[in-house]
Design a protein around this motif. Structure first.
Motif, PDB file in Angstrom:
ATOM      1  N   ARG A  41       0.636  -1.066  -0.077  1.00  7.42           N
ATOM      2  CA  ARG A  41       0.162   0.036   0.013  1.00  7.42           C
ATOM      3  C   ARG A  41       0.945   1.294  -0.093  1.00  7.42           C
ATOM      4  N   SER A  42       0.910   1.900  -1.008  1.00  4.10           N
ATOM      5  CA  SER A  42       1.908   3.126  -1.286  1.00  4.10           C
ATOM      6  C   SER A  42       0.709   4.282  -1.152  1.00  4.10           C
ATOM      7  N   LYS A  43       1.266   5.431  -0.720  1.00  2.99           N
ATOM      8  CA  LYS A  43       0.582   6.640  -0.630  1.00  2.99           C
ATOM      9  C   LYS A  43       0.757   7.558  -2.010  1.00  2.99           C
ATOM     10  N   VAL A  44      -0.350   8.110  -2.268  1.00  4.69           N
ATOM     11  CA  VAL A  44      -0.347   9.043  -3.417  1.00  4.69           C
ATOM     12  C   VAL A  44       0.368  10.161  -3.216  1.00  4.69           C
ATOM     13  N   ALA A  85      10.384  10.200   1.294  1.00  2.00           N
ATOM     14  CA  ALA A  85       9.425   9.045   1.593  1.00  2.00           C
ATOM     15  C   ALA A  85       9.086   8.601   0.163  1.00  2.00           C
ATOM     16  N   GLN A  86       8.820   9.380  -0.473  1.00  5.56           N
ATOM     17  CA  GLN A  86       8.417   8.846  -2.048  1.00  5.56           C
ATOM     18  C   GLN A  86       9.410   7.977  -2.733  1.00  5.56           C
ATOM     19  N   VAL A  87      10.875   8.446  -2.449  1.00  8.10           N
ATOM     20  CA  VAL A  87      11.641   7.707  -3.089  1.00  8.10           C
ATOM     21  C   VAL A  87      11.709   6.059  -2.339  1.00  8.10           C
ATOM     22  N   LEU A  92      10.805   0.392  -2.863  1.00 13.03           N
ATOM     23  CA  LEU A  92      10.268  -0.936  -2.576  1.00 13.03           C
ATOM     24  C   LEU A  92       9.366  -1.466  -3.472  1.00 13.03           C
ATOM     25  N   SER A  93       8.583  -0.673  -4.212  1.00 15.74           N
ATOM     26  CA  SER A  93       7.648  -1.148  -5.389  1.00 15.74           C
ATOM     27  C   SER A  93       8.547  -1.774  -6.476  1.00 15.74           C
ATOM     28  N   VAL A  94       9.402  -0.721  -6.870  1.00 13.77           N
ATOM     29  CA  VAL A  94      10.345  -1.408  -8.241  1.00 13.77           C
ATOM     30  C   VAL A  94      11.115  -2.414  -7.819  1.00 13.77           C
ATOM     31  N   LEU A  96      10.374  -4.841  -5.717  1.00 10.29           N
ATOM     32  CA  LEU A  96       9.384  -5.903  -5.930  1.00 10.29           C
ATOM     33  C   LEU A  96       9.115  -6.205  -7.232  1.00 10.29           C
ATOM     34  N   SER A  97       8.492  -5.654  -7.892  1.00 15.99           N
ATOM     35  CA  SER A  97       8.073  -5.927  -9.399  1.00 15.99           C
ATOM     36  C   SER A  97       9.027  -6.088 -10.297  1.00 15.99           C
ATOM     37  N   GLY A  98      10.159  -5.655 -10.306  1.00 19.00           N
ATOM     38  CA  GLY A  98      11.500  -5.587 -10.952  1.00 19.00           C
ATOM     39  C   GLY A  98      12.509  -6.713 -10.490  1.00 19.00           C
ATOM     40  N   ASN A 110      16.306   0.455 -17.189  1.00 17.44           N
ATOM     41  CA  ASN A 110      15.138   1.093 -17.912  1.00 17.44           C
ATOM     42  C   ASN A 110      13.734   1.152 -17.180  1.00 17.44           C
ATOM     43  N   PHE A 111      13.534   0.042 -16.686  1.00 20.91           N
ATOM     44  CA  PHE A 111      12.202  -0.210 -15.960  1.00 20.91           C
ATOM     45  C   PHE A 111      11.992   0.811 -14.701  1.00 20.91           C
ATOM     46  N   ALA A 112      13.152   0.963 -13.920  1.00 22.71           N
ATOM     47  CA  ALA A 112      13.197   1.762 -12.764  1.00 22.71           C
ATOM     48  C   ALA A 112      13.122   3.170 -13.429  1.00 22.71           C
ATOM     49  N   ILE A 114      11.527   4.712 -15.824  1.00 19.25           N
ATOM     50  CA  ILE A 114      10.265   5.056 -16.129  1.00 19.25           C
ATOM     51  C   ILE A 114       9.626   5.720 -14.895  1.00 19.25           C
ATOM     52  N   HIS A 115       9.830   5.120 -13.815  1.00 20.10           N
ATOM     53  CA  HIS A 115       8.913   5.562 -12.632  1.00 20.10           C
ATOM     54  C   HIS A 115       9.973   6.514 -11.828  1.00 20.10           C
ATOM     55  N   CYS A 116      11.245   6.391 -12.086  1.00 20.45           N
ATOM     56  CA  CYS A 116      12.196   7.531 -11.472  1.00 20.45           C
ATOM     57  C   CYS A 116      11.694   8.773 -12.078  1.00 20.45           C
ATOM     58  N   PHE A 196      -0.131  -1.741 -18.355  1.00 18.84           N
ATOM     59  CA  PHE A 196      -0.245  -2.544 -17.287  1.00 18.84           C
ATOM     60  C   PHE A 196       0.479  -2.085 -15.878  1.00 18.84           C
ATOM     61  N   GLN A 197       1.488  -1.350 -16.172  1.00 16.44           N
ATOM     62  CA  GLN A 197       2.238  -0.741 -15.070  1.00 16.44           C
ATOM     63  C   GLN A 197       1.192   0.141 -14.451  1.00 16.44           C
ATOM     64  N   GLY A 198       0.767   0.873 -15.225  1.00 16.83           N
ATOM     65  CA  GLY A 198       0.028   2.172 -14.908  1.00 16.83           C
ATOM     66  C   GLY A 198      -1.392   1.879 -14.332  1.00 16.83           C
ATOM     67  N   SER A 201      -5.073  -1.587 -10.633  1.00 13.43           N
ATOM     68  CA  SER A 201      -5.613  -2.675 -10.163  1.00 13.43           C
ATOM     69  C   SER A 201      -4.371  -3.820 -10.259  1.00 13.43           C
ATOM     70  N   ASN A 202      -3.281  -3.432 -10.540  1.00 14.01           N
ATOM     71  CA  ASN A 202      -2.267  -4.367 -10.778  1.00 14.01           C
ATOM     72  C   ASN A 202      -1.478  -4.935  -9.347  1.00 14.01           C
ATOM     73  N   GLY A 203      -2.064  -4.291  -8.237  1.00 14.51           N
ATOM     74  CA  GLY A 203      -1.548  -4.759  -7.069  1.00 14.51           C
ATOM     75  C   GLY A 203      -0.325  -3.818  -6.552  1.00 14.51           C
ATOM     76  N   LEU A 204       0.202  -3.059  -7.211  1.00 13.98           N
ATOM     77  CA  LEU A 204       1.148  -2.114  -6.753  1.00 13.98           C
ATOM     78  C   LEU A 204       0.946  -0.511  -6.962  1.00 13.98           C
ATOM     79  N   ALA A 205       0.258  -0.280  -8.118  1.00 15.23           N
ATOM     80  CA  ALA A 205       0.186   1.241  -8.529  1.00 15.23           C
ATOM     81  C   ALA A 205      -0.822   1.688  -7.786  1.00 15.23           C
ATOM     82  N   PRO A 206      -0.703   2.935  -6.935  1.00 14.45           N
ATOM     83  CA  PRO A 206      -1.660   3.434  -5.914  1.00 14.45           C
ATOM     84  C   PRO A 206      -2.728   4.447  -6.717  1.00 14.45           C
ATOM     85  N   LEU A 207      -2.145   4.732  -7.995  1.00 10.93           N
ATOM     86  CA  LEU A 207      -2.957   5.331  -8.730  1.00 10.93           C
ATOM     87  C   LEU A 207      -3.062   5.072 -10.064  1.00 10.93           C
TER      88      LEU A 207
HETATM   89  C1  LIG Z   1       2.895  -5.282 -11.323  1.00 12.83           C
HETATM   90  C2  LIG Z   1       3.833  -4.445 -11.918  1.00 12.83           C
HETATM   91  C3  LIG Z   1       4.501  -5.102 -13.153  1.00 12.83           C
HETATM   92  C4  LIG Z   1       3.762  -2.844 -11.840  1.00 12.83           C
HETATM   93  C5  LIG Z   1       5.183  -2.299 -11.858  1.00 12.83           C
HETATM   94  C6  LIG Z   1       5.192  -0.783 -11.834  1.00 12.83           C
HETATM   95  C7  LIG Z   1       5.426  -0.303 -10.406  1.00 12.83           C
HETATM   96  C8  LIG Z   1       6.513  -0.592 -10.029  1.00 12.83           C
HETATM   97  C9  LIG Z   1       4.808   1.211 -10.594  1.00 12.83           C
HETATM   98  C10 LIG Z   1       3.594   1.517 -11.120  1.00 12.83           C
HETATM   99  C11 LIG Z   1       3.166   2.860 -10.244  1.00 12.83           C
HETATM  100  C12 LIG Z   1       4.241   3.343  -9.475  1.00 12.83           C
HETATM  101  C13 LIG Z   1       3.950   4.340  -8.264  1.00 12.83           C
HETATM  102  C14 LIG Z   1       3.111   5.369  -8.829  1.00 12.83           C
HETATM  103  C15 LIG Z   1       2.993   6.342  -7.495  1.00 12.83           C
HETATM  104  C16 LIG Z   1       3.791   6.346  -6.614  1.00 12.83           C
HETATM  105  C17 LIG Z   1       3.403   7.422  -5.511  1.00 12.83           C
HETATM  106  C18 LIG Z   1       5.008   7.873  -5.080  1.00 12.83           C
HETATM  107  O1  LIG Z   1       4.602   9.057  -3.951  1.00 12.83           O
HETATM  108  C19 LIG Z   1       5.699   6.825  -4.715  1.00 12.83           C
HETATM  109  C20 LIG Z   1       6.213   5.977  -5.995  1.00 12.83           C
HETATM  110  C21 LIG Z   1       4.847   5.354  -6.559  1.00 12.83           C
HETATM  111  C22 LIG Z   1       4.394   4.682  -5.356  1.00 12.83           C
HETATM  112  C23 LIG Z   1       5.158   4.625  -7.613  1.00 12.83           C
HETATM  113  C24 LIG Z   1       5.903   3.150  -7.136  1.00 12.83           C
HETATM  114  C25 LIG Z   1       6.166   2.464  -8.383  1.00 12.83           C
HETATM  115  C26 LIG Z   1       4.730   2.061  -9.057  1.00 12.83           C
HETATM  116  C27 LIG Z   1       4.163   1.322  -8.106  1.00 12.83           C
END
Ligand SMILES: CC(C)CCC[C@@H](C)[C@H]1CC[C@H]2[C@@H]3CC=C4C[C@@H](O)CC[C@]4(C)[C@H]3CC[C@]12C
Length: 715
Positions: A41-44, A85-87, A92-94, A96-98, A110-112, A114-116, A196-198, A201-207
């Motif tokens: 659960r990530s914050k937005v 906190a955001q980084v 953590l999310s990257v 996990l999924s990466g 490259n994957f990281a 995108i979100h960086c 799919f990343q965005g 409902s993929n289990g990681l993206a909070p928005l």
């Molecule tokens: C299921 C897999 C393949 C999806 C991979 C995409 C993941 C790594 C991406 C998609 C959306 C991304 C998030 C989008 C928004 C935020 C809010 C920000 O304040 C912290 C990072 C955080 C939480 C991102 C972390 C990485 C993230 C979760």
């Protein structure tokens, strides 16, 4: 996103300023009320269309390990659009999924990236546009719940390409299988991968993130972007063949075709031997053949002349022989001498010869007592020390006898292939055999096999498919539907109604219809799916609950072009029982019936080519009418009946075969029944024919003596 892409007129409400050094959002604004179920659960972030900020030392330090490519090191006073906190959340999310991409460092980077860039880039507002935000209770802040991200197509495609080949050893497939949602790796594209990343409902993206890939030329990366100052992100993407740093290596050849060493192609075959424009070997053969024919004709002519002259000059049968005849005569005389001696010897001592022969045959045949007959096909056709045999032995020992396989392979040689324009998957070629008509015929065959009740000889019970089939998900009390049957119709759970289903499919701006073909295209790419992405919403798993892998149900295709498969394969996996188990007989009965039913099917469908096989051997199965052909009735009738003579000839061959088998048995070598299958032919070819030759030679000899006597008298 297809066709010419024009940047939309974005609503200025949440990100009014799009310019370098300005953020679109910053910091954390609590959880998204619209996303409940998630792995992490990530914050937005909070809406903040303000200037990028100077990072703290701790943040800079963390950024250099999480997002080394943000190139903060080069700038004198680096700025960012994210908090510590955001980084941390990003890390953590990257991570996990990466994890699945870690095998290939450049892809993972490259994957990281995108979100960086999305989260921290100092020029965030240039390519990010917040489209929806909700007020944070108790504050005057707004939390971002949806934003658009604009990328140059080239950048997105390059990042995607670097990850496309990365393997996932745990599944034997590709890492992208887990990163492209329902599309799997094969149907994945850069857009689908990002979508799919965005997807919240993929289990990681909070928005929700909407990725827009802008083709080159639309909103240039160098000049001012179109559409309210937006400029698609265009930064470096690492190719999988290059190392991202001195400490790391480029991706391996397994994960990245670019890293594979270039193999110099082997030298081509030598140019063919030619004489002029023609094939040399052919010319030589024709010349040789011509020469031999000429020789033959000349000898024939010379022989013919000679015999004519002989006839006119000397009417007596004793004529001066030709060259070839003289040669043949010499050999013949030599043979006659040898065999006459032998014949005279045998004829002079019939009793001792017979006794010795009988004793020899009898003695050697005694070896039959220790004869070991091999009837098991595994023993007959695989080498005892082979790896396949060792693995099978291990399996049998630990899991019980291996399943019995019965297969039907259907092709449609006289049909034409077709092209199908799928609303979802684009134009696809369909082979002739993948047609509604053939699929329905297959369904009918499977239905009749599932309904068949087969009597078991020697008992008064009948056996059905479910009594003998391998039913992995319901082994104790299987229904016909629980049987493990692999076939392409199983993508429709062997259900006619599902096979015939058609649905209206909205796709982008247009609407079309989807039918069995769309479902099939989907299933061959995602055989494990419970629900396809088409409006049909059918499952791909078989009726018994397991998956049907396309390489088992289809054959004769190149690469992964399954829809172009030339053959459909139905595989029935049946349980195997020990020979002494009564159920062994049940399986044999069912398999024999299977052969009959498929034969009927073959007869009824002339336009299809049907090949089939069962583990039961047709002539050893119960109730089978096949027998080993003896061919005795096909032999020409005897000229003169000499029963004892014929029997003698046969007895000689039978004696020889028995003696040979006995001798081998004495030596400890196992035999197989294949020997017995050739005995009839030996008896006919050697035994009976010998007698014909003896009799003919004998009669010819008598006649010759008579003629000679006549000639002498006449002379
Ligand atoms: C299921 C897999 C393949 C999806 C991979 C995409 C993941 C790594 C991406 C998609 C959306 C991304 C998030 C989008 C928004 C935020 C809010 C920000 O304040 C912290 C990072 C955080 C939480 C991102 C972390 C990485 C993230 C979760």
């Amino acid at each position: 996103m297809e066709g010419v892409w024009v940047l939309p007129q974005v609503s200025p409400s949440w990100t009014p300023t799009h310019s370098a050094g300005v953020c679109a959002f910053y910091g954390e604004c609590g959880y998204n009320p619209e996303v409940n179920v998630s792995l992490v659960r990530s914050k937005v972030p909070c809406v903040s269309n303000t200037a990028a900020r100077e990072p703290s030392a701790a943040l800079l330090n963390l950024l250099s390990s999480v997002c080394p490519d943000l190139a903060l090191g080069t700038a004198a006073a680096p700025r960012v659009c994210c908090s510590l906190a955001q980084v941390l959340a990003l890390q953590l999310s990257v991570a996990l999924s990466g994890a699945v991409l870690a095998r290939c460092p450049s892809c993972a980077r490259n994957f990281a990236n995108i979100h960086c860039h999305n989260i921290c880039s100092p020029d965030q507002s240039l390519f990010i546009n917040v489209t929806r935000a909700v007020p944070v209770p108790g504050t005057n802040l707004f939390a971002v719940v949806e934003y658009q991200s604009f990328y140059r197509q080239e950048f997105a495609e390059a990042s995607f390409a670097s990850c496309q080949g990365v393997r996932l050893p745990a599944t034997g497939g590709f890492a992208l299988d887990t990163m492209c949602g329902l599309y799997g790796a094969r149907l994945c594209t850069a857009q689908r991968w990002l979508d799919f990343q965005g997807d919240k409902s993929n289990g990681l993206a909070p928005l929700q993130i909407h990725f827009h890939l802008v083709p080159n030329g639309t909103g240039t990366g160098t000049g001012t972007g179109t559409g309210a100052g937006l400029e698609p992100l265009y930064v470096r993407a690492w190719s999988c063949g290059e190392a991202v740093s001195a400490q790391e290596q480029a991706c391996s050849c397994q994960d990245c075709a670019e890293s594979c060493p270039t193999i110099t192609p082997p030298p081509g075959p030598k140019p063919p031997f030619r004489i002029g424009a023609a094939d040399g070997a052919l010319v030589l053969c024709v010349l040789l053949f011509g020469l031999l024919t000429l020789l033959f004709l000349l000898t024939r002519i010379c022989h013919h002349r000679g015999s004519k002259q002989g006839l006119t000059l000397h009417p007596a049968p004793v004529t001066p022989p030709g060259c070839s005849v003289r040669w043949g005569d010499a050999v013949h005389r030599a043979l006659v001498r040898v065999f006459r001696c032998w014949g005279v010897f045998v004829a002079a001592h019939p009793l001792p010869v017979l006794l010795v022969a009988v004793a020899l045959v009898g003695g050697l045949s005694a070896g039959f007592r220790s004869l070991r007959l091999t009837t098991d096909p595994v023993e007959l056709w695989s080498a005892p020390g082979s790896r396949a045999r060792q693995e099978k032995a291990f399996y049998d020992q630990h899991f019980g006898p291996f399943l019995r396989t019965n297969q039907v392979i259907v092709t449609a040689p006289r049909h034409n292939r077709s092209r199908y324009h799928s609303v979802l998957f684009g134009a696809q070629n369909f082979s002739a055999v993948l047609s509604m008509e053939v699929l329905q015929a297959l369904l009918q065959l499977q239905e009749s096999l599932a309904a068949a009740a087969v009597p078991v000889p020697g008992t008064n019970r009948t056996v059905r498919l479910e009594d003998v089939c391998y039913a992995p998900l319901n082994p104790s009390n299987p229904a016909p539907a629980d049987c493990c049957v692999n076939s392409v119709t199983q993508y429709f759970q062997n259900n006619r109604t599902r096979l015939a289903m058609v649905a209206t499919q909205p796709h982008g701006t247009d609407t079309g219809t989807v039918d069995w073909r769309d479902h099939l295209i989907y299933c061959v790419n995602s055989p494990l799916s419970f629900k396809d992405i088409t409006a049909l919403e059918l499952s791909c798993t078989a009726e018994y609950g397991g998956p049907v892998f396309p390489y088992i149900a289809l054959g004769g295709y190149t690469g992964s072009e399954y829809t172009e498969a030339e053959a459909l394969i139905i595989t029935y996996s049946l349980n195997n029982f020990g020979r002494r188990d009564p159920r062994h007989m049940w399986v044999l009965s069912w398999e024999s019936h299977f052969l009959q039913l498929v034969q009927d099917f073959q007869r009824r469908h002339h336009n299809l080519s049907v090949a089939f096989m069962a583990e039961v051997r047709p002539h050893s199965g119960p109730g089978s009418t096949h027998g080993s052909p003896t061919g005795a009735e096909r032999h020409p009738p005897q000229v003169e009946s000499k029963v004892t003579l014929a029997l003698g000839g046969v007895a000689v061959v039978v004696g020889a075969v028995f003696a040979a088998m006995g001798l081998l048995a004495l030596l400890g070598l196992p035999s197989s029944l294949i020997i017995l299958e050739v005995v009839p032919f030996l008896i006919l070819a050697v035994g009976a024919d010998n007698i014909f030759i003896f009799v003919q030679e004998y009669q010819w000899g008598c006649a010759l003596w008579g003629d000679l006597n006549g000639a002498v008298l006449y002379g």
